[in-house]
Write a protein that holds these residues in place. Structure first.
Motif, short mmCIF file in Angstrom:
data_model
loop_
_atom_site.label_atom_id
_atom_site.label_comp_id
_atom_site.label_asym_id
_atom_site.label_seq_id
_atom_site.Cartn_x
_atom_site.Cartn_y
_atom_site.Cartn_z
N ILE A 297 0.82 -1.22 0.00
CA ILE A 297 0.00 0.00 0.00
C ILE A 297 0.86 1.27 0.00
O ILE A 297 0.57 2.22 -0.75
N PRO A 298 1.94 1.34 0.80
CA PRO A 298 2.79 2.55 0.74
C PRO A 298 3.33 2.80 -0.67
O PRO A 298 3.47 3.96 -1.09
N LEU A 299 3.65 1.75 -1.39
CA LEU A 299 4.17 1.92 -2.75
C LEU A 299 3.09 2.48 -3.67
O LEU A 299 3.36 3.33 -4.52
N LEU A 300 1.86 2.00 -3.52
CA LEU A 300 0.75 2.50 -4.34
C LEU A 300 0.55 4.00 -4.11
O LEU A 300 0.39 4.78 -5.06
N LYS A 301 0.55 4.39 -2.87
CA LYS A 301 0.38 5.81 -2.53
C LYS A 301 1.56 6.62 -3.09
O LYS A 301 1.38 7.72 -3.63
N SER A 302 2.74 6.08 -2.94
CA SER A 302 3.93 6.77 -3.42
C SER A 302 3.85 7.08 -4.91
O SER A 302 4.14 8.20 -5.35
N LEU A 303 3.44 6.11 -5.69
CA LEU A 303 3.35 6.30 -7.14
C LEU A 303 2.33 7.37 -7.51
O LEU A 303 2.57 8.18 -8.41
N VAL B 238 14.45 -2.34 -0.19
CA VAL B 238 13.77 -1.05 -0.14
C VAL B 238 14.72 0.06 -0.59
O VAL B 238 14.34 0.98 -1.33
N LEU B 239 15.98 -0.02 -0.15
CA LEU B 239 16.96 0.99 -0.55
C LEU B 239 17.16 0.96 -2.07
O LEU B 239 17.23 2.01 -2.72
N LYS B 240 17.22 -0.24 -2.64
CA LYS B 240 17.36 -0.37 -4.10
C LYS B 240 16.15 0.26 -4.80
O LYS B 240 16.30 0.94 -5.83
N LEU B 241 14.97 0.05 -4.24
CA LEU B 241 13.75 0.62 -4.81
C LEU B 241 13.79 2.15 -4.75
O LEU B 241 13.42 2.83 -5.71
N ILE B 242 14.23 2.71 -3.61
CA ILE B 242 14.28 4.17 -3.47
C ILE B 242 15.30 4.77 -4.43
O ILE B 242 15.06 5.82 -5.04
N GLN B 243 16.42 4.10 -4.60
CA GLN B 243 17.42 4.57 -5.55
C GLN B 243 16.85 4.59 -6.97
O GLN B 243 17.06 5.55 -7.73
N LEU C 78 4.52 16.77 -2.39
CA LEU C 78 4.07 15.43 -2.77
C LEU C 78 5.24 14.53 -3.18
O LEU C 78 5.20 13.31 -2.95
N THR C 79 6.29 15.10 -3.78
CA THR C 79 7.45 14.26 -4.11
C THR C 79 8.11 13.73 -2.84
O THR C 79 8.57 12.58 -2.80
N GLN C 80 8.14 14.55 -1.81
CA GLN C 80 8.72 14.11 -0.54
C GLN C 80 7.81 13.10 0.17
O GLN C 80 8.30 12.16 0.80
N LYS C 81 6.50 13.32 0.06
CA LYS C 81 5.56 12.35 0.63
C LYS C 81 5.73 10.99 -0.05
O LYS C 81 5.61 9.94 0.59
N ALA C 82 6.03 11.01 -1.35
CA ALA C 82 6.24 9.76 -2.07
C ALA C 82 7.44 9.00 -1.51
O ALA C 82 7.37 7.78 -1.28
N ILE C 83 8.53 9.72 -1.26
CA ILE C 83 9.72 9.06 -0.69
C ILE C 83 9.42 8.55 0.73
O ILE C 83 9.82 7.44 1.11
N GLU C 84 8.69 9.36 1.48
CA GLU C 84 8.32 8.95 2.84
C GLU C 84 7.53 7.65 2.82
O GLU C 84 7.76 6.75 3.66
N GLU C 85 6.61 7.53 1.88
CA GLU C 85 5.82 6.29 1.78
C GLU C 85 6.71 5.11 1.44
O GLU C 85 6.54 4.01 1.97
N SER D 132 8.30 3.43 4.17
CA SER D 132 7.37 2.69 5.05
C SER D 132 7.13 1.26 4.59
O SER D 132 6.25 0.58 5.13
N LEU D 133 7.86 0.82 3.60
CA LEU D 133 7.71 -0.56 3.12
C LEU D 133 8.44 -1.49 4.08
O LEU D 133 9.43 -2.16 3.74
N ASP D 134 7.93 -1.59 5.30
CA ASP D 134 8.66 -2.27 6.38
C ASP D 134 8.52 -3.79 6.36
O ASP D 134 9.12 -4.48 7.18
N GLN D 135 7.72 -4.33 5.44
CA GLN D 135 7.61 -5.79 5.35
C GLN D 135 8.63 -6.38 4.36
O GLN D 135 8.61 -7.57 4.08
N PHE D 136 9.50 -5.51 3.84
CA PHE D 136 10.54 -5.96 2.93
C PHE D 136 11.90 -5.63 3.54
O PHE D 136 12.02 -4.70 4.33
N ASP D 137 12.93 -6.40 3.14
CA ASP D 137 14.25 -6.16 3.75
C ASP D 137 14.80 -4.80 3.31
O ASP D 137 14.49 -4.29 2.24
#
Length: 790
Positions: free
Chosen positions: A566-572, A635-640, A616-623, A626-631
């Protein structure tokens, strides 16, 4: 009324009736004499040598062959080729089409040469290595074929038409049947045009004639769902059917489509659409008629329509129809439906074709009526079979339609095709195949019950026939396999499309409920205009395509936990919305409408809009954090990756700004559109793939898909900016021209832009073959892109 095109409707129908009556009288004599039994029994003695073989390993394994799915279709063709049966299978199938559709006699060396050529071409196509490609008749493949012939514009046109017709078929009618019938008729008209062209025609003329054939085929085929089927269905009231029938009759007798005027009935919108489509189709056909064939076309069309109308009004409760009243209309409608095809393409007169087609038609009609007898009985339709089933006990004068069917077959083999061995082979193959298919569909008990009733005329001959039904092999036909295959595909596509749209609507509602950004409980802040502004733009009528794509890929393709992403959906959605805010600013596109509402800078001001975009761009990164169910490394690779994509989108927007007022090449426009639009689609696909640890080969295929999907999406946007509806689109149209922006339409023209869009559609669909997961959603997503109106 246009008197110059007026035909003598009663006169031409009476003349056709007299010809049909003469044909029926000759058949009636043969039925009474029962010559068909001994004659066909003798034919079958020779025929069965090719069709009843000792059991073998091949025949044992073939019992389990299934053809009721797209994959079953492919495997059946593969099995036929492996067992050495494919050549004969295709030969009888193409020979039958030459007889039925092209009215050819099979004893002509020229016809046999052409059949062999078609068989070889079709075999090469069917036996190519397609292990990973079940849908041999998919839209991309048809479009690629159209490209080879230079008829892309006609293909785009007809695909749009078929899609529109499908969505406008009312409840109470069969949309899949309508589509299949239209496709079949288009193919039939193309066959006639190719046959008439010959080999000496130039490539330019061939392209022109094939383009016309596609449009003429659709225009003629449209009469089936919107005349025949509509009048047969229980959609229109009795009064509406009378009004509609009179309107068609007037059109065919005057050569002009009357104005619809005020419509008295509950189906006003349907009739308006149907009237508009049929008028366009009729005018196209009429404009392509040569002066010397125009009268023939109108007369044959009237005979066809009137014969259908005569049959349509029959009442199964009426016990006194004569044999002539039952059979003469079906002789007329079954033959004229194919005779019209030739007149539509303004082909020269061909006495052999006309005669064979006239005599052949009732054979197909009786076979179709036999196959549909229980469905017809259920709705109270009068056919030779339903009428005989109901009244045979009290009407000894009634002809047994099964006897007439075999009489027609005997007459065709020996009097029409002059005892030609190939014609005999194909016709008997077809007849036995029809009975085998009926038996398989109805079950042994029901089949035997019907045979006990219908075989009463000649029990001995029936024993021979039933023996062939049980024992004969190698009587299947490719057109039947293709028919079943197309029905399966169309039904699956329709169900998938309905699920796709339902799921999208459900997901959109769910996303709308979670995107709102709450205000912080801070007594020192009097107002929070940035959050208000963010929620204002987020509440607009958005398609939410990007997070929906991510949900499908994450949950359906990769099996990720729905709540975890869900955080990823909101982020996009936050990131995409931010890009729209910047895009609309006065310093950029200066748009006034977005998502059906005033743009953000107009409701607030440019400064607040800019800050809201940044927020909103910063809210996207914040979301994303929050992907805490993944290692954490994932998540870092995804943010990069996300940061890189955001930077690339900025580059794309900068390219767009720099290009205003400057002519761009197609290559430059493609690159800019990928950075502006394709990147967003790519992120929607790649980010869940990163979370699922997809391999690089798959990620590269998804990137390729996203690139072409994004460009296709942008081309459709450019087309909608020219001819779209502001209310449906939710933003102003004409902004590209106002901003002097280079677009696909300005560079290629409208027709060229459509071709470019379909080229990218095909490349996107072809890229999906490299993705090892369920890509049904992405297939329908591409269909949505090219067919959307907003």
């Amino acid at each position: 009324m246009n008197e110059t095109l007026l035909i003598n409707a009663d006169g031409c129908y009476r003349q056709a009736e007299q010809r049909a009556a003469h044909y029926f009288a000759s058949l009636y004599v043969q039925v009474q004499q029962k010559n068909y039994g001994p004659t066909l029994t003798k034919d079958i003695q020779g025929w069965k040598q090719q069709h009843i073989q000792p059991p073998s390993l091949f025949s044992f394994f073939s019992r389990g062959k299934k053809k009721t799915s797209p994959k079953g279709y492919y495997n059946y063709i593969k099995w036929l080729n492996y067992t050495g049966k494919l050549d004969n299978y295709l030969d009888r199938s193409i020979s039958y089409i030459f007889m039925r559709d092209l009215g050819k006699a099979l004893d002509s060396p020229d016809t046999q040469t052409k059949i062999r050529g078609v068989v070889d071409t079709l075999k090469n196509h069917l036996t190519a290595d397609r292990e990973d490609d079940i849908e041999m008749f998919s839209v991309p493949k048809l479009y690629r074929l159209a490209q080879k012939e230079g008829v892309e514009s006609a293909m785009i046109w007809v695909m749009n038409k078929l899609n529109t017709v499908s969505t406008n078929i009312p409840d109470g009618m069969d949309a899949v049947h309508a589509q299949r019938k239209l496709i079949k008729i288009i193919a039939g008209v193309i066959l006639h045009v190719v046959e008439e062209m010959g080999d000496e025609v130039s490539p330019e003329e061939r392209t022109q004639k094939l383009d016309e054939a596609i449009r003429l085929g659709y225009s003629y085929g449209l009469t089936y769902p919107f005349v025949d089927d509509l009048l047969d269905a229980n959609v229109l009231s009795v009064e509406e059917k009378k009004l509609y029938s009179d309107l068609i009759r007037l059109t065919l007798t005057t050569g002009s489509v009357p104005e619809l005027g005020d419509w008295n009935g509950g189906n006003v919108e349907l009739i308006r659409y149907v009237h508009s489509e049929l008028r366009e189709a009729f005018e196209y056909i009429k404009s392509h008629q040569l002066p010397e064939t125009k009268k023939t076309f109108f007369e044959q069309s009237y005979v066809f329509f009137n014969a259908q109308d005569v049959d349509r009004v029959k009442d199964l409760s009426y016990a006194n129809y004569t044999n002539e009243e039952l059979y003469i209309p079906i002789i007329l409608k079954s033959s004229s439906s194919r005779l019209i095809t030739r007149s539509i393409i303004s082909a020269p007169e061909d006495e052999g074709f006309d005669n064979r087609t006239f005599l052949y038609g009732i054979y197909n009609q009786l076979a179709d009526d036999f196959a549909d007898m229980f469905d017809d009985m259920e709705v109270g339709a009068v056919t030779p079979y339903t009428y005989y089933m109901k009244y045979h006990g009290e009407r000894p004068d009634l002809i047994n339609p099964f006897e007439l069917y075999w009489t027609v077959i005997s007459n065709l083999i020996h009097n029409v095709y002059h005892s030609d061995a190939k014609a005999c082979e194909v016709i008997l193959d077809r007849a036995i195949n029809g009975l085998k298919r009926f038996k398989e569909r109805m079950g042994n008990e029901k089949y035997n019950e019907i045979m006990d009733l219908l075989s009463s005329g000649d029990p001995n001959f029936n024993k021979v026939i039933q023996s062939m039904v049980r024992k004969a092999d190698n009587v299947d036909f490719f057109d039947k396999l293709l028919r079943d295959h197309i029905i399966i595909i169309l039904k699956n596509e329709r169900e998938e499309r309905r699920d796709f749209l339902d799921t999208i609507e459900s997901l959109r509602n769910q996303l709308n409920s979670i995107l709102s950004i709450p205000k912080k409980d801070n007594v020192f802040v009097i107002d929070e205009p940035i959050i208000d502004a963010a929620n204002y733009i987020l509440e607009g009528n958005s398609k939410r395509l990007r997070p929906i794509i991510t949900w499908f890929m994450g949950v359906k393709a990769y099996g990720l936990n729905e709540s975890a992403i869900i955080p990823l959906l909101k982020s996009l959605e936050y990131m995409h919305t931010a890009s729209l805010i910047f895009d609309d600013l006065p310093s950029q596109d200066n748009a006034s409408i977005r998502r059906g509402r005033s743009t953000l800078h107009q409701v607030y001001n440019s400064a607040i809009a800019e800050l809201t975009g940044l927020f909103l761009t910063q809210k996207a990164i914040e979301e994303q954090t929050s992907l805490d169910q993944f290692d954490s490394r994932t998540v870092l690779k995804l943010i990069q990756y996300s940061a890189q994509m955001t930077a690339d989108m900025c580059r794309g927007q900068a390219m767009d700004l720099e290009s205003k007022g400057k002519p761009l090449t197609l290559e430059q426009l493609n690159m800019m559109c990928f950075y502006k639009t394709g990147i967003g689609f790519e992120a929607s696909l790649i980010m869940p793939a990163i979370l699922a640890h997809a391999n690089e080969v798959e990620i590269e295929a998804l990137k390729k898909f996203a690139q072409h999907a994004g460009i296709a999406f942008q081309i459709k946007d450019d087309l909608l900016d020219v001819k779209g509806d502001t209310i449906l689109i939710g933003k102003s149209i004409g902004k590209d021209a106002e901003n002097n922006s280079s677009t696909f339409v300005s560079i290629l023209g409208e027709d060229g832009a459509k071709k470019e869009m379909w080229e990218h559609y095909c490349m996107a669909m072809e890229a999906l073959q490299e993705v090892p997961h369920n890509t049904t959603f992405l297939k329908h997503f591409m269909n949505y892109i090219v067919n959307r109106d907003r």
